[in-house]
Design a protein around this motif. Structure first.
Motif, PDB file in Angstrom:
ATOM      1  N   GLY A  80     -74.282  -6.200 -58.020  1.00 29.76           N
ATOM      2  CA  GLY A  80     -74.588  -4.841 -57.614  1.00 29.76           C
ATOM      3  C   GLY A  80     -73.468  -3.866 -57.937  1.00 29.76           C
ATOM      4  N   LEU A  81     -72.221  -4.280 -57.706  1.00 28.37           N
ATOM      5  CA  LEU A  81     -71.088  -3.400 -57.986  1.00 28.37           C
ATOM      6  C   LEU A  81     -70.960  -3.127 -59.481  1.00 28.37           C
ATOM      7  N   TYR A  82     -71.159  -4.166 -60.283  1.00 27.10           N
ATOM      8  CA  TYR A  82     -71.103  -3.963 -61.733  1.00 27.10           C
ATOM      9  C   TYR A  82     -72.255  -3.057 -62.168  1.00 27.10           C
ATOM     10  N   GLY A  83     -73.453  -3.296 -61.612  1.00 32.88           N
ATOM     11  CA  GLY A  83     -74.610  -2.480 -61.973  1.00 32.88           C
ATOM     12  C   GLY A  83     -74.444  -1.022 -61.602  1.00 32.88           C
ATOM     13  N   GLU A  84     -73.743  -0.749 -60.487  1.00 32.77           N
ATOM     14  CA  GLU A  84     -73.500   0.650 -60.114  1.00 32.77           C
ATOM     15  C   GLU A  84     -72.626   1.363 -61.147  1.00 32.77           C
ATOM     16  N   GLU A  85     -71.655   0.644 -61.691  1.00 41.14           N
ATOM     17  CA  GLU A  85     -70.786   1.252 -62.701  1.00 41.14           C
ATOM     18  C   GLU A  85     -71.449   1.294 -64.078  1.00 41.14           C
ATOM     19  N   HIS A  86     -72.436   0.424 -64.304  1.00 45.85           N
ATOM     20  CA  HIS A  86     -73.119   0.357 -65.597  1.00 45.85           C
ATOM     21  C   HIS A  86     -74.631   0.311 -65.351  1.00 45.85           C
ATOM     22  N   PRO A  87     -75.218   1.415 -64.862  1.00 45.27           N
ATOM     23  CA  PRO A  87     -76.627   1.397 -64.439  1.00 45.27           C
ATOM     24  C   PRO A  87     -77.623   1.209 -65.570  1.00 45.27           C
ATOM     25  N   HIS A  88     -77.195   1.296 -66.812  1.00 45.18           N
ATOM     26  CA  HIS A  88     -78.128   1.151 -67.926  1.00 45.18           C
ATOM     27  C   HIS A  88     -77.982  -0.208 -68.616  1.00 45.18           C
ATOM     28  N   ARG A  89     -77.387  -1.150 -67.939  1.00 40.63           N
ATOM     29  CA  ARG A  89     -77.263  -2.502 -68.475  1.00 40.63           C
ATOM     30  C   ARG A  89     -78.060  -3.480 -67.625  1.00 40.63           C
ATOM     31  N   ASP A  90     -78.575  -4.497 -68.267  1.00 38.65           N
ATOM     32  CA  ASP A  90     -79.282  -5.573 -67.581  1.00 38.65           C
ATOM     33  C   ASP A  90     -78.253  -6.616 -67.175  1.00 38.65           C
ATOM     34  N   VAL A  91     -78.151  -6.916 -65.878  1.00 38.86           N
ATOM     35  CA  VAL A  91     -77.123  -7.821 -65.370  1.00 38.86           C
ATOM     36  C   VAL A  91     -77.784  -9.066 -64.782  1.00 38.86           C
ATOM     37  N   ILE A  92     -77.318 -10.228 -65.222  1.00 41.60           N
ATOM     38  CA  ILE A  92     -77.834 -11.512 -64.741  1.00 41.60           C
ATOM     39  C   ILE A  92     -76.696 -12.286 -64.087  1.00 41.60           C
ATOM     40  N   GLY A  93     -76.942 -12.807 -62.907  1.00 41.71           N
ATOM     41  CA  GLY A  93     -75.945 -13.605 -62.205  1.00 41.71           C
ATOM     42  C   GLY A  93     -76.081 -15.077 -62.556  1.00 41.71           C
ATOM     43  N   VAL A  94     -74.940 -15.756 -62.705  1.00 43.95           N
ATOM     44  CA  VAL A  94     -74.921 -17.189 -63.008  1.00 43.95           C
ATOM     45  C   VAL A  94     -74.108 -17.883 -61.916  1.00 43.95           C
ATOM     46  N   GLY A  95     -74.781 -18.665 -61.092  1.00 40.21           N
ATOM     47  CA  GLY A  95     -74.104 -19.431 -60.046  1.00 40.21           C
ATOM     48  C   GLY A  95     -73.898 -20.861 -60.513  1.00 40.21           C
ATOM     49  N   ILE A  96     -72.633 -21.276 -60.623  1.00 39.85           N
ATOM     50  CA  ILE A  96     -72.299 -22.621 -61.084  1.00 39.85           C
ATOM     51  C   ILE A  96     -71.658 -23.379 -59.926  1.00 39.85           C
ATOM     52  N   PHE A  97     -72.258 -24.510 -59.556  1.00 43.01           N
ATOM     53  CA  PHE A  97     -71.789 -25.303 -58.426  1.00 43.01           C
ATOM     54  C   PHE A  97     -71.421 -26.702 -58.904  1.00 43.01           C
ATOM     55  N   LEU A  98     -70.477 -27.309 -58.226  1.00 38.29           N
ATOM     56  CA  LEU A  98     -70.061 -28.653 -58.601  1.00 38.29           C
ATOM     57  C   LEU A  98     -71.161 -29.668 -58.301  1.00 38.29           C
ATOM     58  N   ARG A  99     -71.799 -29.526 -57.125  1.00 36.62           N
ATOM     59  CA  ARG A  99     -72.843 -30.461 -56.704  1.00 36.62           C
ATOM     60  C   ARG A  99     -74.042 -29.693 -56.180  1.00 36.62           C
ATOM     61  N   GLU A 100     -75.190 -30.344 -56.166  1.00 34.23           N
ATOM     62  CA  GLU A 100     -76.404 -29.715 -55.642  1.00 34.23           C
ATOM     63  C   GLU A 100     -76.205 -29.244 -54.203  1.00 34.23           C
ATOM     64  N   GLN A 101     -75.544 -30.071 -53.384  1.00 32.94           N
ATOM     65  CA  GLN A 101     -75.391 -29.741 -51.964  1.00 32.94           C
ATOM     66  C   GLN A 101     -74.422 -28.590 -51.722  1.00 32.94           C
ATOM     67  N   ASP A 102     -73.729 -28.145 -52.767  1.00 36.98           N
ATOM     68  CA  ASP A 102     -72.812 -27.016 -52.599  1.00 36.98           C
ATOM     69  C   ASP A 102     -73.533 -25.670 -52.627  1.00 36.98           C
ATOM     70  N   ARG A 103     -74.777 -25.671 -53.054  1.00 41.45           N
ATOM     71  CA  ARG A 103     -75.526 -24.409 -53.090  1.00 41.45           C
ATOM     72  C   ARG A 103     -75.836 -23.958 -51.661  1.00 41.45           C
ATOM     73  N   PRO A 104     -75.574 -22.706 -51.322  1.00 45.50           N
ATOM     74  CA  PRO A 104     -75.888 -22.228 -49.967  1.00 45.50           C
ATOM     75  C   PRO A 104     -77.395 -22.103 -49.762  1.00 45.50           C
ATOM     76  N   ARG A 105     -77.827 -22.176 -48.527  1.00 43.41           N
ATOM     77  CA  ARG A 105     -79.262 -22.122 -48.219  1.00 43.41           C
ATOM     78  C   ARG A 105     -79.811 -20.705 -48.292  1.00 43.41           C
ATOM     79  N   PHE A 106     -78.958 -19.726 -48.027  1.00 46.09           N
ATOM     80  CA  PHE A 106     -79.430 -18.349 -47.925  1.00 46.09           C
ATOM     81  C   PHE A 106     -78.743 -17.460 -48.955  1.00 46.09           C
ATOM     82  N   PRO A 107     -79.485 -16.443 -49.444  1.00 51.38           N
ATOM     83  CA  PRO A 107     -80.905 -16.181 -49.168  1.00 51.38           C
ATOM     84  C   PRO A 107     -81.799 -17.238 -49.807  1.00 51.38           C
TER      85      PRO A 107
END
Length: 305
Positions: A80-107
């Motif tokens: 969101g912060l990057y998108g506010e500074e660059h509102p005309h760019r498409d931004v995709i988040g990449v979450g990289i975790f060591l293990r499956e169980q490291d992923r948070p439940r929320f949201p």
């Protein structure tokens, strides 16, 4: 095992690193990788791929080496912060975790297949990469994370090192991949000295004959031998060898400390450059156990200016 710094170092190796780490997602067109701080709130985006000369999406990368309930929200905030500074760019988040169980439940929606986020669990996707492409140096560097048996990893150490060093890549890319592999060997075998780790990675070649040793020690030996010619050949050779040994250990220690704690302050470099060999050995042995630079070498080893 500490993984954050080598992960971001690995990603700086370019598009192939991104493909391997995201489980096969490919960057279309040229991209540049950087670290970015959002002005105003001073929120740091440690890993970001920005399109270079085209309108492709921006990839904001967040790596999580251990579980954190806030990981998804942290990534979403940065998007969101990057998108506010660059509102005309498409931004995709990449979450990289060591293990499956490291992923948070929320949201909860972030963990659904159709979520507008890329997510990867390294221990799930990388073993397949290692089986399919064992000769890919971008894959080989992850072996210390994936091979659980210490003896098996020791037996494969030399081949892994050769996979990285013998590949036809730009020298700076080989250097990055070599640093990542070496870092994780140090993390995996904390009870071994630097010399023992290097011997493991070069099982046949004596350490004195490796390019790394020669590049580190040769200058010191040459200077010592030049001085020694005026005082006697035998004394000069001994002086050159001693100087080369001390200089080599000092440079190795500074390189590893920079990788562990970041840029070194001037005072810390001076303490290292003037330390005797025995002290350098002690610091090298304790480098991965010390919680801070100051705890390891003493003095006021605060952050570099």
């Amino acid at each position: 095992m500490k993984t954050d710094n080598p992960i971001y170092l690995f990603l700086s190796a370019g598009a192939e690193a991104f493909r391997v780490l995201t489980g096969g997602h490919e960057l279309v067109g040229p991209y540049r990788f950087c670290s970015l701080t959002i002005k105003g709130l001073e929120r740091r985006l440690d890993g970001i791929f920005e399109p270079d000369g085209h309108d492709g999406p921006v990839y904001v990368v967040e790596f999580q080496g251990q579980h954190s309930d806030k990981a998804w929200y942290n990534l979403l905030t940065k998007i969101g912060l990057y998108g506010e500074e660059h509102p005309h760019r498409d931004v995709i988040g990449v979450g990289i975790f060591l293990r499956e169980q490291d992923r948070p439940r929320f949201p909860r929606w972030a963990n659904q297949a159709q979520a507008p986020l890329l997510q990867v669990a390294l221990r799930r996707v990388l073993p397949d990469w290692l089986a399919r492409e064992p000769d890919n140096p971008y894959v080989a560097v992850f072996a210390p994370l994936l091979i659980d048996d210490d003896e098996d990893l020791r037996a494969r150490a030399q081949d892994l090192w050769r996979t990285v060093q013998d590949v036809s890549l730009a020298p700076e890319v080989r250097e990055i991949l070599g640093q990542v592999l070496e870092f994780w060997f140090f993390e995996r075998f904390r009870g071994l000295t630097a010399k023992e780790i290097w011997a493991m990675l070069n099982l046949v070649t004596p350490i004195q004959e490796t390019k790394a040793y020669q590049s580190i020690f040769a200058e010191g030996e040459a200077k010592g031998e030049e001085k020694g010619e005026a005082k006697g050949e035998a004394k000069g050779k001994a002086m050159g060898q001693a100087m080369g040994k001390a200089m080599g250990k000092a440079e190795s220690l500074k390189r590893l400390l920079t990788r562990r704690f970041g840029p070194l302050p001037t005072e810390a470099e001076q303490r290292i450059d003037t330390a005797p060999v025995a002290q350098l050995d002690a610091w090298l042995d304790g480098i991965f156990d010390a919680p801070s630079l100051e705890d390891l070498i003493g003095g006021h080893a605060g952050p570099a200016p």
